[in-house]
Structures are given as C-alpha cells and as structure tokens.
Design an enzyme around this catalytic site. Sequence first.
Site, PDB file in Angstrom:
ATOM      1  N   SER A 117     -56.348  10.564  38.428  1.00  0.00           N
ATOM      2  CA  SER A 117     -56.706   9.162  38.603  1.00  0.00           C
ATOM      3  C   SER A 117     -58.051   8.803  37.992  1.00  0.00           C
ATOM      4  CB  SER A 117     -56.664   8.838  40.096  1.00  0.00           C
ATOM      5  OG  SER A 117     -56.867   7.469  40.286  1.00  0.00           O
ATOM      6  N   HIS A 118     -58.966   8.357  38.838  1.00  0.00           N
ATOM      7  CA  HIS A 118     -60.269   7.863  38.366  1.00  0.00           C
ATOM      8  C   HIS A 118     -61.275   8.997  38.201  1.00  0.00           C
ATOM      9  CE1 HIS A 118     -60.024   8.269  42.630  1.00  0.00           C
ATOM     10  NE2 HIS A 118     -61.320   8.463  42.658  1.00  0.00           N
ATOM     11  N   LYS A 147     -48.798  15.135  40.869  1.00  0.00           N
ATOM     12  CA  LYS A 147     -48.291  14.404  42.027  1.00  0.00           C
ATOM     13  C   LYS A 147     -46.798  14.227  41.860  1.00  0.00           C
ATOM     14  CE  LYS A 147     -48.958   9.890  42.258  1.00  0.00           C
ATOM     15  NZ  LYS A 147     -49.325   8.515  42.612  1.00  0.00           N
ATOM     16  N   ASP A 189     -58.197   2.032  35.756  1.00  0.00           N
ATOM     17  CA  ASP A 189     -58.703   3.407  35.869  1.00  0.00           C
ATOM     18  C   ASP A 189     -57.941   4.405  34.999  1.00  0.00           C
ATOM     19  OD1 ASP A 189     -56.319   3.418  37.312  1.00  0.00           O
ATOM     20  OD2 ASP A 189     -57.047   4.979  38.667  1.00  0.00           O
ATOM     21  N   ASP A 238     -55.406   6.465  35.365  1.00  0.00           N
ATOM     22  CA  ASP A 238     -53.941   6.453  35.293  1.00  0.00           C
ATOM     23  C   ASP A 238     -53.347   5.052  35.426  1.00  0.00           C
ATOM     24  OD1 ASP A 238     -54.774   6.418  37.950  1.00  0.00           O
ATOM     25  OD2 ASP A 238     -52.931   7.370  38.674  1.00  0.00           O
ATOM     26  N   ASP A 269     -53.525   2.658  37.722  1.00  0.00           N
ATOM     27  CA  ASP A 269     -53.047   2.014  38.947  1.00  0.00           C
ATOM     28  C   ASP A 269     -54.129   1.224  39.681  1.00  0.00           C
ATOM     29  OD1 ASP A 269     -54.395   4.245  39.828  1.00  0.00           O
ATOM     30  OD2 ASP A 269     -52.746   5.052  41.035  1.00  0.00           O
ATOM     31  N   ARG A 270     -55.402   1.419  39.295  1.00  0.00           N
ATOM     32  CA  ARG A 270     -56.472   0.646  39.940  1.00  0.00           C
ATOM     33  C   ARG A 270     -56.871  -0.527  39.058  1.00  0.00           C
ATOM     34  NH1 ARG A 270     -60.696   4.541  43.032  1.00  0.00           N
ATOM     35  NH2 ARG A 270     -59.167   5.891  44.007  1.00  0.00           N
ATOM     36  N   LYS A 286     -49.502   1.417  43.285  1.00  0.00           N
ATOM     37  CA  LYS A 286     -50.386   0.311  42.985  1.00  0.00           C
ATOM     38  C   LYS A 286     -50.403   0.128  41.475  1.00  0.00           C
ATOM     39  CE  LYS A 286     -54.585   3.125  43.571  1.00  0.00           C
ATOM     40  NZ  LYS A 286     -54.140   4.400  44.148  1.00  0.00           N
ATOM     41  N   ARG A 337     -66.977   8.759  53.153  1.00  0.00           N
ATOM     42  CA  ARG A 337     -66.896   7.336  52.840  1.00  0.00           C
ATOM     43  C   ARG A 337     -67.269   6.543  54.092  1.00  0.00           C
ATOM     44  NH1 ARG A 337     -64.890   7.771  47.910  1.00  0.00           N
ATOM     45  NH2 ARG A 337     -62.831   8.618  47.434  1.00  0.00           N
TER      46      ARG A 337
HETATM   47  C1  G16 Z   1     -55.735   7.420  45.798  1.00  0.00           C
HETATM   48  C2  G16 Z   1     -54.719   6.861  46.745  1.00  0.00           C
HETATM   49  C3  G16 Z   1     -55.241   5.599  47.372  1.00  0.00           C
HETATM   50  C4  G16 Z   1     -56.574   5.870  48.028  1.00  0.00           C
HETATM   51  C5  G16 Z   1     -57.535   6.468  47.025  1.00  0.00           C
HETATM   52  C6  G16 Z   1     -58.828   6.919  47.673  1.00  0.00           C
HETATM   53  O1  G16 Z   1     -55.902   6.536  44.727  1.00  0.00           O
HETATM   54  O2  G16 Z   1     -53.501   6.569  46.103  1.00  0.00           O
HETATM   55  O3  G16 Z   1     -54.315   5.182  48.307  1.00  0.00           O
HETATM   56  O4  G16 Z   1     -57.099   4.689  48.547  1.00  0.00           O
HETATM   57  O5  G16 Z   1     -56.967   7.604  46.448  1.00  0.00           O
HETATM   58  O6  G16 Z   1     -58.541   7.926  48.592  1.00  0.00           O
HETATM   59  P1  G16 Z   1     -59.682   8.752  49.303  1.00  0.00           P
HETATM   60  O7  G16 Z   1     -60.520   7.725  50.013  1.00  0.00           O
HETATM   61  O8  G16 Z   1     -58.983   9.696  50.217  1.00  0.00           O
HETATM   62  O9  G16 Z   1     -60.497   9.437  48.232  1.00  0.00           O
HETATM   63  P2  G16 Z   1     -55.945   7.066  43.244  1.00  0.00           P
HETATM   64  O10 G16 Z   1     -56.147   5.844  42.405  1.00  0.00           O
HETATM   65  O11 G16 Z   1     -57.110   8.022  43.217  1.00  0.00           O
HETATM   66  O12 G16 Z   1     -54.636   7.741  43.036  1.00  0.00           O
END
Ligand code: G16
Length: 543
Positions: free
Chosen positions: A113-114, A126, A277, A279, A281-282, A376, A496
């Site tokens: 992801s990010h 995943k 981001d 991938d 999705d953000r 997302k 967080r």
């Molecule tokens: C993933 C999940 C999201 C989550 C985010 C942050 O996003 O799909 O639902 O909100 O991680 O998660 P955490 O707070 O546990 O780090 P992504 O975009 O990283 O796949």
Amino acid sequence: MSIQTVPTTPFAGQRPGTSGLRKKVTEFQQPGYLENFVEAIFLTLGEGRGRTLVVGGDGRFFNREAIQTILRMAAAHGVARCLVGRGGILSTPAVSCVIRKHGAFGGIVLSASHNPGGPEGDFGIKYNIENGGPAPEKITEAMFANTQALVSYHISDAGPVDLDQLGTTRIEDMVVEIIDPVADYAELMARLFDFNAIRTLFAGGFRMRFDAMHAVSGPYAKAIIEGMLGAPAGTVVNCEPLEDFGGGHPDPNPVNAADLIAHMNGPDAPDFGAASDGDGDRNMIVGRGLAVTPSDSLAIIAANATVAPGYAGGITGIARSMPTSQAADRVAESLGITCFETPTGWKYFGNLMDANLATLCGEESYGTGSHHIREKDGLWAVLFWLNLLAARGKSVNEIVREHWARFGRNYYSRHDYEAVDASAADGMMAALRARLPALAGQPLGSFRVSLADDFVYTDPVDGSVATRQGIRIIMADGSRIVFRLSGTGTEGATIRLYLERYEADPAHHELDTQQALSELIAIADSVAELRQRTGRESPTVIT
Ligand code: G16
C-alpha cells in the site's frame, strides 16, 4: 514442464495484519518465504481448483518476481485460468473490479500500500475473496495456521511468463491471460459518474492536479482524467509507476504529498487537487489552501451522493471505521439511514455491502469507497468529487464550508508514533486498558468521560466478533480520544492516537485543527503516559 514438491519449514510471523502480510522486501526475499505464504493460501482455498484467479500488484520492487512465483504455484495447484495485469500492474480497486466482473474465485494483490518500496522498502501480499474484497479474518487466520504446519510447497518448474504482452499463454494446464489493467475499471467508472458533466467542466478551463506519487494510479488517472474526461495533458503528474515510487512515501496525506499541498497553497493553485497511494485505494482531496479530511470527505460524499448517476437512487447506509470521525453519522441521521461503526480494516465493510446495508464506506486513513467494488477506491473518490464540483458549480472550499455550516464541524486529527519499541507500546496499551473501568464518569480537564472501553465489534450479518479493536475514551459532548496499534507497520510498533471534537457553531469553524484539539491532545498524553512510555516528545506524523 513438471510440478515440483519442495520441502520447506515454517517461518515465524506470517500472520496477516490489518491488510494482508506486510514485511520488509528483504524478509520476502528469503528462500521459501513467499512460497510458504502462497502455499498456505492455496491450502486454505482448496475449492479454488479449476477456476479463475486474478493476480496483480502496485509495481513495487519484487512485484514481477513474486508474480512469476505465484503463477507457477497457481498452476501447480490446479487453477484453470489466471488473469494478470500487463506489466504485473493492477491497482487494488482494479483487482476487486476484475474479480467481480470475470467471476473469479479470488485474487492475489501484491502491495504494501502506502509503505515505501524499493530493495530496502516494504512488500506485501493479500488475498481477496470472490466478492472482490479482502479475505475476512476467519480465512486469514486459517492461512496463518497453514503457514505454521507446512512441510512442502508445490510449484511448476516452467520458465517465466512475458508479463508485458497482452494475450494468453500456458503454464502446465493453466491459461495465463495478460489483460489491460485499466479497461474494466475505466468502464465501471464511466457507468457510475456523469462523464459528460466532468468533460464540460474541463472544457470550461477547470484546472486540476492529480499526483499519482509514482505509484499505480498513474496509468488509471491518465487514461480516465486526461484520456476520457479531456483534462489537459500534464493534469496527472508523477504518473509513471516506479519500483521505489521515486524514493517517496506514496501516502496521500498533507505530510507525504507535500508537493501537491504546496501547489494548492500557491498563488497559481489549480481549482482541485488530488492524490492517491501506492496501490491506488487511498485518496486525498484538496481545494485551494484546504486539504479535506478523509472523514469530512466521506460525510460530504454521503450528503451529495445522488449527484452521481450511479447513486441517483440514494444510499442504503454508511459505514465508517471506529476511529473515523463522526461527521458521517450526522449525515446518516439526516438521511434517516444507519451509520455502521466497524473496526479498522476494509475487510469489515464487505458483509455490510454484500447485504446491501451500506452503500458508502470510509476511513480516516484516506480510504473511501462504495459497493461498486469491495475495496476502497482512490480514483473513485476523486471522480466523485469531480462529478460533485461539476454538478454544483462550486469550489471545494464552498462545498466543505457549506457542509460544516449545515452539519457542524468535527475537528479531527491523527497523531502517529512510528517505530516505537514494541514492548513499550504494548505496555502503554495494557496500562490504559487497566485504567478504563475507573475512567467512566470522571472529569478530564473541561470534559467528562461518558464511556471508556476497548472497542468490540459484532458483525450484524454473520455475528462474528472482533475484540480489542482500539481503546476509546468518549466524552459526554461526543469528543473522543482513541488509541490503537497499527496493523500495517513493519518496524517496531506504530501507536495511532485519534482525536475528535465537534463544533456546531459556524463562528468557530475556522480554528487551526491542532489548536482546536489542544486540550484533548494534552489529556491523551497524560492518560496514556505517552511521552513518558515511548520516550518521544512529539508524534512522527500528524495528519
Ligand atoms: C489498510 C486497511 C485500512 C486501514 C489502514 C490503516 O489500508 O485496508 O482499512 O485503515 O490499513 O491500518 P492501520 O491503522 O492498522 O495501520 P491500506 O491502504 O494500507 O491497505
């Protein structure tokens, strides 16, 4: 070509987190590491034999090697057909779209992801199920259990597939089909949004800057925003997916997309800014001098959903993750629909969307989406905003301020403490948990605690229960302090801290967010002994 059985032994730490298995690239490069996890996927999905699987990733370092391995293992496990994005590229939302459109039994997404990429960066894998969404916990737990009992994995010894040529080829009995990564997704977007209205907007001189952050959204945004919607060339910047994202951190927030923010704050700012981001999705939505918080974006999309043809009939419900601000709840109330509160992780929205209980979903972590797929979807959110701007003829600033005037403003911020010593973070959470029973009813500064607990979610569709999903301290006026440990980090622990305060009076809607939350920030520090236990004077990232 023949199928090999290769002896192996389990690796520790292969339990998927919030969104699949994310580790340093170097960890994935250990012989057998990826193979073990993929074997565990196939063992868990025994029923997938003879059917179609989708495979793609965000193009980060190790993407191509991982895809070759997965294809050879899929062939060894009797998969009939694999759909693979050209160049190994498929955004996370595109994987979801392709699974659903082609009736695949699932998909494997390669992305962290990010998180930064490159040889020293992160990699991830995943599994998405038949509905196109991330596998629910019962499946990821079964996969994890399988990783712990492996003695061998199965793989074809076939040579590499040419990932760059559209068309079909074979490994053993399996057909590998290299598909255009953008086509199915673009066709879906054109059905949801009023492309004519957006084309007219651009034709009238509307200016936009979409920062793809050298990640996977680039080809999608270029094809749709510049190609189909007629935005001038150069509207989409940093659009070439790079293995290391150009050395950047492809996370669309004001800190990591600082260049976009600088443009939007500058004297010649375009009308609209957006980023997505690694991938795809953000998303981040930006007006002139204003970054819209993801929580507000969800609420505004919900309040205006019917401007988009795909949602003209209205929405059945909204869902947000627990730490996401309650701005969407106010919209749901005004629409007479439910706003569901789920744990963090897009996987928790799947059942609600499948049961048609929620049309729109969103998270504070820059994620927004709808039931059009089960992930997302960054570009979807950007296209929704374009449709909204075109339909209303107003600026981002006007739309946001009118929303606050109508519903009130939920001041909101997330403070991240990254790479904290894991035992210090666990100790902080344990001590907080122990304090919870005594907190209810107590005054904290000018607030009074109405509820202090560790969030437990019972899925209204299948009754499954998720415990320990974040410590929340809810004040009598609805303000909240929430603590969680991230499930996506790859180094130590990430704490967080989420902060929220509601302000109904428009005369107080222009405060600086950190200022508006300052008392809650101080309370959070003292209740959790944050600085003392982590040894940190301030957060690593504030969004
Ligand atoms: C993933 C999940 C999201 C989550 C985010 C942050 O996003 O799909 O639902 O909100 O991680 O998660 P955490 O707070 O546990 O780090 P992504 O975009 O990283 O796949």
